[in-house]
Design a protein around this motif. Sequence first.
Motif, PDB file in Angstrom:
ATOM      1  N   PRO A   5      38.429  37.499  34.317  1.00  0.00           N
ATOM      2  CA  PRO A   5      38.882  37.081  35.651  1.00  0.00           C
ATOM      3  C   PRO A   5      40.387  37.245  35.835  1.00  0.00           C
ATOM      4  N   SER A   7      41.519  36.430  39.070  1.00  0.00           N
ATOM      5  CA  SER A   7      41.694  35.361  40.060  1.00  0.00           C
ATOM      6  C   SER A   7      40.330  34.693  40.229  1.00  0.00           C
ATOM      7  N   ASP A   8      40.288  33.691  41.086  1.00  0.00           N
ATOM      8  CA  ASP A   8      39.014  33.009  41.334  1.00  0.00           C
ATOM      9  C   ASP A   8      37.992  33.915  42.009  1.00  0.00           C
ATOM     10  N   ASP A   9      38.477  34.961  42.688  1.00  0.00           N
ATOM     11  CA  ASP A   9      37.564  35.810  43.440  1.00  0.00           C
ATOM     12  C   ASP A   9      37.573  37.281  43.025  1.00  0.00           C
ATOM     13  N   PRO A  89      32.947  36.357  45.105  1.00  0.00           N
ATOM     14  CA  PRO A  89      33.724  37.011  44.059  1.00  0.00           C
ATOM     15  C   PRO A  89      33.324  38.475  43.818  1.00  0.00           C
TER      16      PRO A  89
END
Length: 141
Positions: A5, A7-9, A89
């Motif tokens: 990851p 970022s969160d998305d 995501p």
Amino acid sequence: MDIRPLSDDYAVSPQIAPTDVAAIAEAGYTTVVCNRPDGEIPTELHANAIRTAAEAAGLKFVLNPVVGGAISIDNVTVQADAMMNSTGPVLAYCASGNRSSIVWALALAGKRPTDDLIAIPARHGYGLEPFRATINQLAQA
């Protein structure tokens, strides 16, 4: 499968297989972006095989092949559109995740600090420092 990851998305991964797509969907990803040209891989891993599996799992699939050393503004635009238009995501993949990290950083130029766009991928072993000037140029545009 090795999801990393940024970022969160948005996450990146080395090459995935059609058999990985169910786990990608279960992990909550809604869009899969292929940043790997078919000419680099065997037929069973070509974009259409991944697209078929992704769409069967209810995921959006975006083809944006990035040629190493020849990233274009079109690659950046397609990646930005995929990120912006995803309902959740995004998982982008290429050979190692590096090219997917580069187009992520370039797509976010001016929206996030350049230092972050370089440091975040670095945590996963991706060296984007050579792209600092390009990120800064895009941020000014």
